[in-house]
Design a protein around this motif. Structure first.
Motif, mmCIF file in Angstrom:
data_model
loop_
_atom_site.group_PDB
_atom_site.id
_atom_site.type_symbol
_atom_site.label_atom_id
_atom_site.label_comp_id
_atom_site.label_asym_id
_atom_site.label_seq_id
_atom_site.Cartn_x
_atom_site.Cartn_y
_atom_site.Cartn_z
ATOM 1 N N LYS A 134 -41.310 4.548 51.096
ATOM 2 C CA LYS A 134 -41.213 5.105 52.455
ATOM 3 C C LYS A 134 -42.048 4.291 53.443
ATOM 4 O O LYS A 134 -41.703 4.198 54.621
ATOM 5 C CB LYS A 134 -41.645 6.567 52.443
ATOM 6 C CG LYS A 134 -40.704 7.495 51.658
ATOM 7 C CD LYS A 134 -41.207 8.930 51.687
ATOM 8 C CE LYS A 134 -40.233 9.864 50.978
ATOM 9 N NZ LYS A 134 -40.104 9.563 49.548
ATOM 10 N N ASP A 137 -39.963 1.089 54.202
ATOM 11 C CA ASP A 137 -38.774 1.274 55.047
ATOM 12 C C ASP A 137 -39.109 1.908 56.397
ATOM 13 O O ASP A 137 -38.207 2.222 57.187
ATOM 14 C CB ASP A 137 -37.694 2.081 54.324
ATOM 15 C CG ASP A 137 -38.083 3.524 54.028
ATOM 16 O OD1 ASP A 137 -38.991 4.045 54.689
ATOM 17 O OD2 ASP A 137 -37.468 4.132 53.130
ATOM 18 N N ARG A 139 -40.582 4.823 57.232
ATOM 19 C CA ARG A 139 -40.622 6.266 57.422
ATOM 20 C C ARG A 139 -42.044 6.821 57.341
ATOM 21 O O ARG A 139 -42.387 7.745 58.061
ATOM 22 C CB ARG A 139 -39.748 6.961 56.378
ATOM 23 C CG ARG A 139 -38.247 6.806 56.613
ATOM 24 C CD ARG A 139 -37.470 7.507 55.519
ATOM 25 N NE ARG A 139 -37.581 6.801 54.229
ATOM 26 C CZ ARG A 139 -37.214 7.315 53.058
ATOM 27 N NH1 ARG A 139 -36.765 8.560 53.005
ATOM 28 N NH2 ARG A 139 -37.325 6.600 51.961
ATOM 29 N N LYS A 140 -42.857 6.260 56.496
ATOM 30 C CA LYS A 140 -44.237 6.724 56.304
ATOM 31 C C LYS A 140 -45.182 5.725 56.958
ATOM 32 O O LYS A 140 -45.289 4.576 56.516
ATOM 33 C CB LYS A 140 -44.533 6.855 54.809
ATOM 34 C CG LYS A 140 -45.960 7.252 54.462
ATOM 35 C CD LYS A 140 -46.103 7.381 52.945
ATOM 36 C CE LYS A 140 -47.546 7.438 52.494
ATOM 37 N NZ LYS A 140 -48.241 8.660 52.936
ATOM 38 N N THR A 141 -45.855 6.129 58.008
ATOM 39 C CA THR A 141 -46.737 5.222 58.753
ATOM 40 C C THR A 141 -48.211 5.545 58.570
ATOM 41 O O THR A 141 -49.069 4.834 59.107
ATOM 42 C CB THR A 141 -46.400 5.274 60.250
ATOM 43 O OG1 THR A 141 -46.540 6.629 60.724
ATOM 44 C CG2 THR A 141 -44.969 4.791 60.500
ATOM 45 N N THR A 192 -46.369 14.852 59.311
ATOM 46 C CA THR A 192 -45.047 14.219 59.409
ATOM 47 C C THR A 192 -45.114 12.734 59.105
ATOM 48 O O THR A 192 -44.351 12.218 58.278
ATOM 49 C CB THR A 192 -44.457 14.425 60.821
ATOM 50 O OG1 THR A 192 -44.359 15.830 61.097
ATOM 51 C CG2 THR A 192 -43.069 13.788 60.903
ATOM 52 N N SER A 193 -46.040 12.026 59.721
ATOM 53 C CA SER A 193 -46.129 10.576 59.532
ATOM 54 C C SER A 193 -46.653 10.205 58.155
ATOM 55 O O SER A 193 -46.426 9.091 57.679
ATOM 56 C CB SER A 193 -47.011 9.947 60.620
ATOM 57 O OG SER A 193 -48.242 10.623 60.734
ATOM 58 N N TYR A 195 -45.717 11.888 55.512
ATOM 59 C CA TYR A 195 -44.553 12.155 54.649
ATOM 60 C C TYR A 195 -44.957 12.837 53.339
ATOM 61 O O TYR A 195 -44.626 12.377 52.249
ATOM 62 C CB TYR A 195 -43.811 10.852 54.345
ATOM 63 C CG TYR A 195 -42.315 10.949 54.562
ATOM 64 C CD1 TYR A 195 -41.474 11.424 53.574
ATOM 65 C CD2 TYR A 195 -41.754 10.556 55.781
ATOM 66 C CE1 TYR A 195 -40.108 11.517 53.780
ATOM 67 C CE2 TYR A 195 -40.388 10.644 56.008
ATOM 68 C CZ TYR A 195 -39.572 11.130 54.998
ATOM 69 O OH TYR A 195 -38.201 11.220 55.211
#
Length: 263
Positions: A134, A137, A139-141, A192-193, A195
């Motif tokens: 994640k 790609d 999605r996970k920052t 959220t970030s 994930y």
């Protein structure tokens, strides 16, 4: 804040009555240097003044009490484990990573207190595949950690090692920020970030009041994953449980792009 704000005070283990009295005297000296009275420090520690007097006279003192005392001065307490560099544990770490060495050729491993990020160093983060994919790609920052040097400079490089079953170095990211925050605040700001679900989040930070959030940017996937077998053969690499500083030749190869490693 006192004169010791942002400083780190090194403590020693008190093994006898003489050591305890010496510790009390050193703490008193630091308090006087900071310009605080016993009464003022007692207020900061939420204790009676008599408790401060007992500490400074060399009474029985727990490590947690010393930590609260120096934090009351506006400082922080860090406790390190020091091993001779030829000790088996030290050899295991120094063969694969650049680690901090103190006086008398000792390996220093932090136990209590914030780690101090070394300048001009890159780190290897061991991350479960469900999260590393994640990150790569986009999605996970945000990566969550129970422990990490909050002093890590913006732009520090993190190499991403995907743990079992992948067992390979898969990418690179820049660490934009590191935040040390109460666990509940980490959840509120980064759920959220990061994930991650609430159940896994609570299990990960169980027993901690504070944690760390690493904010990533500039994420790049390697042209090919570098398997653990190759990393061991070429660099003596052993994956960290959480993070460690990357050895110099490994850093150079990974910075130049992993295709170079196969030559």
């Amino acid at each position: 804040m006192g004169k010791f704000s942002g400083k780190v005070i090194e403590a020693f283990a008190a093994t006898g009555i003489g050591d305890a009295k010496r510790l009390g005297g050193e703490l008193r000296r630091l308090r006087l240097m900071s310009g605080l009275t016993q009464h003022q420090l007692a207020i900061r520690m939420s204790v009676q003044q008599a408790a401060i007097s007992k500490i400074e006279k060399g009474g029985e003192v727990f490590l947690s009490t010393v930590q609260r005392y120096v934090e009351g001065l506006g400082a922080s307490l860090r406790v390190d484990a020091r091993f001779p560099q030829d000790a088996p544990l030290a050899l295991k770490f120094t063969e694969a990573f650049d680690v901090e060495c103190g006086d008398d050729d000792q390996l220093i491993l932090p136990i209590l207190g914030d780690d101090l990020f070394k300048s001009q160093r890159d780190v290897v983060l061991s991350i479960k595949p469900e999260y590393s994919t994640k990150i790569l790609d986009g999605r996970k920052t945000v990566e969550l950690r129970r422990r990490f040097p909050v002093s890590a400079p913006s732009g520090a490089i993190a190499y991403i090692y995907a743990s079992a079953p992948i067992k390979a170095m898969v990418g690179i990211a820049e660490i934009r920020d590191v935040f040390k925050l109460p666990v509940e605040q980490i959840w509120n700001e980064f759920q959220t970030s990061a994930y991650i679900g609430r159940d896994k989040f609570d299990r990960y930070f169980e027993g901690l009041r504070e944690g760390y959030a690493l904010v990533f940017e500039g994420v790049r996937t390697f042209s090919r994953p570098l398997p653990l077998s190759e990393l061991r053969e070429k660099f003596g690499f052993e994956p960290p449980q959480s993070f460690l500083y990357a050895k110099r030749d490994l850093r150079k190869a990974l910075r130049d792009e992993p295709a170079i490693v196969s030559h």
